[in-house]
Design a protein around this motif. Structure first.
Motif, PDB file in Angstrom:
ATOM      1  N   VAL A 265      96.321 -38.461  31.490  1.00 23.98           N
ATOM      2  CA  VAL A 265      95.564 -39.693  31.269  1.00 23.98           C
ATOM      3  C   VAL A 265      94.949 -39.615  29.872  1.00 23.98           C
ATOM      4  O   VAL A 265      94.441 -38.583  29.458  1.00 23.98           O
ATOM      5  CB  VAL A 265      94.460 -39.879  32.331  1.00 23.98           C
ATOM      6  CG1 VAL A 265      95.070 -40.137  33.694  1.00 23.98           C
ATOM      7  CG2 VAL A 265      93.529 -38.677  32.390  1.00 23.98           C
ATOM      8  N   GLU A 266      95.024 -40.712  29.158  1.00 17.23           N
ATOM      9  CA  GLU A 266      94.586 -40.684  27.768  1.00 17.23           C
ATOM     10  C   GLU A 266      93.069 -40.636  27.644  1.00 17.23           C
ATOM     11  O   GLU A 266      92.340 -41.382  28.304  1.00 17.23           O
ATOM     12  CB  GLU A 266      95.113 -41.909  27.027  1.00 17.23           C
ATOM     13  CG  GLU A 266      94.787 -41.877  25.546  1.00 17.23           C
ATOM     14  CD  GLU A 266      95.695 -42.800  24.748  1.00 17.23           C
ATOM     15  OE1 GLU A 266      95.215 -43.325  23.735  1.00 17.23           O
ATOM     16  OE2 GLU A 266      96.856 -43.000  25.142  1.00 17.23           O
ATOM     17  N   ILE A 267      92.608 -39.759  26.794  1.00 14.99           N
ATOM     18  CA  ILE A 267      91.187 -39.651  26.459  1.00 14.99           C
ATOM     19  C   ILE A 267      91.080 -39.795  24.947  1.00 14.99           C
ATOM     20  O   ILE A 267      91.624 -38.980  24.206  1.00 14.99           O
ATOM     21  CB  ILE A 267      90.591 -38.308  26.928  1.00 14.99           C
ATOM     22  CG1 ILE A 267      90.628 -38.233  28.458  1.00 14.99           C
ATOM     23  CG2 ILE A 267      89.160 -38.141  26.426  1.00 14.99           C
ATOM     24  CD1 ILE A 267      90.149 -36.927  29.034  1.00 14.99           C
ATOM     25  N   GLY A 268      90.411 -40.835  24.507  1.00 14.53           N
ATOM     26  CA  GLY A 268      90.350 -41.110  23.076  1.00 14.53           C
ATOM     27  C   GLY A 268      89.200 -42.025  22.737  1.00 14.53           C
ATOM     28  O   GLY A 268      88.127 -41.953  23.353  1.00 14.53           O
ATOM     29  N   THR A 269      89.423 -42.917  21.779  1.00 17.38           N
ATOM     30  CA  THR A 269      88.366 -43.813  21.313  1.00 17.38           C
ATOM     31  C   THR A 269      87.822 -44.681  22.440  1.00 17.38           C
ATOM     32  O   THR A 269      86.607 -44.894  22.546  1.00 17.38           O
ATOM     33  CB  THR A 269      88.890 -44.704  20.182  1.00 17.38           C
ATOM     34  OG1 THR A 269      89.411 -43.891  19.119  1.00 17.38           O
ATOM     35  CG2 THR A 269      87.773 -45.574  19.624  1.00 17.38           C
TER      36      THR A 269
ATOM     37  N   ALA B  30      80.318 -35.382  11.925  1.00 17.22           N
ATOM     38  CA  ALA B  30      81.477 -35.716  11.092  1.00 17.22           C
ATOM     39  C   ALA B  30      82.753 -35.881  11.907  1.00 17.22           C
ATOM     40  O   ALA B  30      83.794 -36.252  11.366  1.00 17.22           O
ATOM     41  CB  ALA B  30      81.686 -34.634  10.037  1.00 17.22           C
ATOM     42  N   TYR B  31      82.685 -35.638  13.213  1.00 18.20           N
ATOM     43  CA  TYR B  31      83.882 -35.691  14.066  1.00 18.20           C
ATOM     44  C   TYR B  31      84.254 -37.144  14.353  1.00 18.20           C
ATOM     45  O   TYR B  31      83.421 -37.935  14.805  1.00 18.20           O
ATOM     46  CB  TYR B  31      83.614 -34.953  15.374  1.00 18.20           C
ATOM     47  CG  TYR B  31      84.820 -34.780  16.260  1.00 18.20           C
ATOM     48  CD1 TYR B  31      85.645 -33.666  16.135  1.00 18.20           C
ATOM     49  CD2 TYR B  31      85.143 -35.728  17.231  1.00 18.20           C
ATOM     50  CE1 TYR B  31      86.755 -33.500  16.955  1.00 18.20           C
ATOM     51  CE2 TYR B  31      86.245 -35.578  18.048  1.00 18.20           C
ATOM     52  CZ  TYR B  31      87.048 -34.463  17.909  1.00 18.20           C
ATOM     53  OH  TYR B  31      88.145 -34.312  18.718  1.00 18.20           O
ATOM     54  N   GLN B  32      85.510 -37.527  14.101  1.00 23.30           N
ATOM     55  CA  GLN B  32      85.954 -38.897  14.335  1.00 23.30           C
ATOM     56  C   GLN B  32      86.447 -39.089  15.767  1.00 23.30           C
ATOM     57  O   GLN B  32      87.117 -38.235  16.332  1.00 23.30           O
ATOM     58  CB  GLN B  32      87.080 -39.271  13.367  1.00 23.30           C
ATOM     59  CG  GLN B  32      86.609 -39.430  11.925  1.00 23.30           C
ATOM     60  CD  GLN B  32      87.716 -39.948  11.020  1.00 23.30           C
ATOM     61  OE1 GLN B  32      88.801 -39.383  10.989  1.00 23.30           O
ATOM     62  NE2 GLN B  32      87.435 -41.008  10.289  1.00 23.30           N
ATOM     63  N   ALA B  33      86.120 -40.245  16.331  1.00 25.26           N
ATOM     64  CA  ALA B  33      86.475 -40.537  17.719  1.00 25.26           C
ATOM     65  C   ALA B  33      87.982 -40.440  17.961  1.00 25.26           C
ATOM     66  O   ALA B  33      88.422 -39.957  19.011  1.00 25.26           O
ATOM     67  CB  ALA B  33      85.971 -41.928  18.100  1.00 25.26           C
ATOM     68  N   LYS B  34      88.786 -40.868  16.997  1.00 27.46           N
ATOM     69  CA  LYS B  34      90.240 -40.866  17.182  1.00 27.46           C
ATOM     70  C   LYS B  34      90.815 -39.457  17.317  1.00 27.46           C
ATOM     71  O   LYS B  34      91.924 -39.278  17.832  1.00 27.46           O
ATOM     72  CB  LYS B  34      90.925 -41.583  16.021  1.00 27.46           C
ATOM     73  CG  LYS B  34      90.718 -40.930  14.663  1.00 27.46           C
ATOM     74  CD  LYS B  34      91.369 -41.754  13.562  1.00 27.46           C
ATOM     75  CE  LYS B  34      91.163 -41.134  12.180  1.00 27.46           C
ATOM     76  NZ  LYS B  34      91.753 -41.990  11.111  1.00 27.46           N
TER      77      LYS B  34
ATOM     78  N   TYR C 177      85.262 -44.268  13.528  1.00 31.39           N
ATOM     79  CA  TYR C 177      83.842 -43.959  13.683  1.00 31.39           C
ATOM     80  C   TYR C 177      83.670 -42.460  13.934  1.00 31.39           C
ATOM     81  O   TYR C 177      84.370 -41.873  14.762  1.00 31.39           O
ATOM     82  CB  TYR C 177      83.243 -44.713  14.865  1.00 31.39           C
ATOM     83  CG  TYR C 177      82.751 -46.109  14.564  1.00 31.39           C
ATOM     84  CD1 TYR C 177      83.448 -46.957  13.701  1.00 31.39           C
ATOM     85  CD2 TYR C 177      81.589 -46.594  15.163  1.00 31.39           C
ATOM     86  CE1 TYR C 177      82.995 -48.231  13.443  1.00 31.39           C
ATOM     87  CE2 TYR C 177      81.132 -47.875  14.916  1.00 31.39           C
ATOM     88  CZ  TYR C 177      81.843 -48.690  14.050  1.00 31.39           C
ATOM     89  OH  TYR C 177      81.385 -49.956  13.801  1.00 31.39           O
ATOM     90  N   THR C 178      82.738 -41.860  13.249  1.00 30.28           N
ATOM     91  CA  THR C 178      82.374 -40.484  13.554  1.00 30.28           C
ATOM     92  C   THR C 178      81.290 -40.504  14.618  1.00 30.28           C
ATOM     93  O   THR C 178      80.686 -41.549  14.903  1.00 30.28           O
ATOM     94  CB  THR C 178      81.834 -39.764  12.301  1.00 30.28           C
ATOM     95  OG1 THR C 178      80.615 -40.425  11.876  1.00 30.28           O
ATOM     96  CG2 THR C 178      82.847 -39.803  11.162  1.00 30.28           C
ATOM     97  N   PHE C 179      81.038 -39.352  15.212  1.00 33.42           N
ATOM     98  CA  PHE C 179      79.937 -39.270  16.169  1.00 33.42           C
ATOM     99  C   PHE C 179      78.613 -39.605  15.475  1.00 33.42           C
ATOM    100  O   PHE C 179      77.675 -40.096  16.104  1.00 33.42           O
ATOM    101  CB  PHE C 179      79.877 -37.875  16.785  1.00 33.42           C
ATOM    102  CG  PHE C 179      80.941 -37.614  17.821  1.00 33.42           C
ATOM    103  CD1 PHE C 179      81.773 -38.635  18.263  1.00 33.42           C
ATOM    104  CD2 PHE C 179      81.120 -36.343  18.360  1.00 33.42           C
ATOM    105  CE1 PHE C 179      82.750 -38.400  19.222  1.00 33.42           C
ATOM    106  CE2 PHE C 179      82.093 -36.101  19.317  1.00 33.42           C
ATOM    107  CZ  PHE C 179      82.912 -37.126  19.753  1.00 33.42           C
ATOM    108  N   GLY C 180      78.556 -39.338  14.174  1.00 32.71           N
ATOM    109  CA  GLY C 180      77.362 -39.708  13.413  1.00 32.71           C
ATOM    110  C   GLY C 180      77.217 -41.211  13.323  1.00 32.71           C
ATOM    111  O   GLY C 180      76.096 -41.746  13.403  1.00 32.71           O
ATOM    112  N   ASP C 181      78.326 -41.927  13.150  1.00 36.12           N
ATOM    113  CA  ASP C 181      78.292 -43.392  13.117  1.00 36.12           C
ATOM    114  C   ASP C 181      77.837 -43.940  14.465  1.00 36.12           C
ATOM    115  O   ASP C 181      77.065 -44.909  14.529  1.00 36.12           O
ATOM    116  CB  ASP C 181      79.672 -43.962  12.785  1.00 36.12           C
ATOM    117  CG  ASP C 181      80.135 -43.626  11.378  1.00 36.12           C
ATOM    118  OD1 ASP C 181      79.282 -43.576  10.473  1.00 36.12           O
ATOM    119  OD2 ASP C 181      81.347 -43.395  11.171  1.00 36.12           O
TER     120      ASP C 181
END
Length: 252
Positions: A102-106, A87-91, A58-62
């Protein structure tokens, strides 16, 4: 009338591509995923999009389309520097914050969206947000449980390309023992870049790992968990907490 192979081939191609063109004209044909999040099926929020369905692709747009949070707000929350936040993807956050203990991601995007909108969210696993995201949540309609969770799940010093500070040690802990405790906590945290060799070194058996994966381990133990999941069509966000729970179950 009997058709020879050549006219028959032309007819098949005409029907195939003619159908695609006709479907495209009517808006029925799409070569891309619609990226429509599933909705809550019951309760007060039934019918609303569920943040738990946000994927790494998912992009921030999605996210904006599904949940109404502007892409610019999401970029601000996660300190993303780009000319096109939609257009930036969460992953990509996993790479941006790869040095964070600590993990920061989707999963962090899912948590932020849920808290920002005051939507129900499963808080049974540890998911962290950078301080920039926590700041934007101040004054949002969170439940008391969500507010309490947020207080202990903020990586206060997490910055793109920089390490994140662990929670401040309790006053009772001596300065001599604090670094060791932080080191142990970090070492046993499963992240996307955790390798299968590390999982084995931490005490998980190959049998336990394969049972959770539902597939054989890779030939190379140096393979990272995230790469393996991506290559085998597995949901990393489902596999990671299952492995983390199994790891914690064998710790003294």
């Amino acid at each position: 009338m009997t058709l020879t192979s050549k006219p028959l081939a032309i007819l098949v191609i005409t029907i195939l591509f003619g159908g695609i063109l006709f479907s495209s004209f009517l808006g029925w044909w799409s070569t891309e995923s619609s990226k429509v999040a599933v909705t809550y099926t019951e309760g007060e929020f039934a019918g609303q999009a569920n943040p738990a369905d946000i994927r790494g692709s998912y992009t921030f747009g999605d996210v904006q389309t599904n949940f109404g949070i502007p892409a610019e707000v999401l970029a601000q929350a996660f300190a993303v520097q780009t000319d096109d936040p939609a257009a930036y993807q969460a992953k990509n956050l996993e790479t941006q914050y790869e040095d964070s203990p600590v993990e920061i991601g989707t999963a962090s995007v899912r948590l932020f969206v849920a808290f920002y909108l005051g939507l129900p969210f499963d808080l049974s696993t540890d998911i962290y947000l950078p301080q920039s995201a926590a700041s934007l949540l101040q004054g949002r309609p969170m439940t008391p449980e969500q507010a309490a969770y947020l207080e202990t799940h903020v990586a206060a010093s997490a910055e793109p390309g920089a390490g994140a500070a662990q929670p401040t040690p309790t006053p009772q802990a001596s300065e001599e023992t604090q670094p060791a405790a932080a080191s142990e906590s970090t070492a046993l945290l499963i992240k996307g870049k955790t390798t299968f060799a590390e999982l084995l070194d931490w005490g998980l058996s190959a049998q336990d790992i394969e049972q959770i994966l539902g597939a054989p381990m890779p030939a190379s133990a140096a393979t990272t968990l995230k790469d393996f999941c991506s290559a085998n069509g597995l949901d990393f966000e489902t596999i990671k907490p299952a492995l983390q729970a199994a790891l914690e179950a064998i710790q003294p």
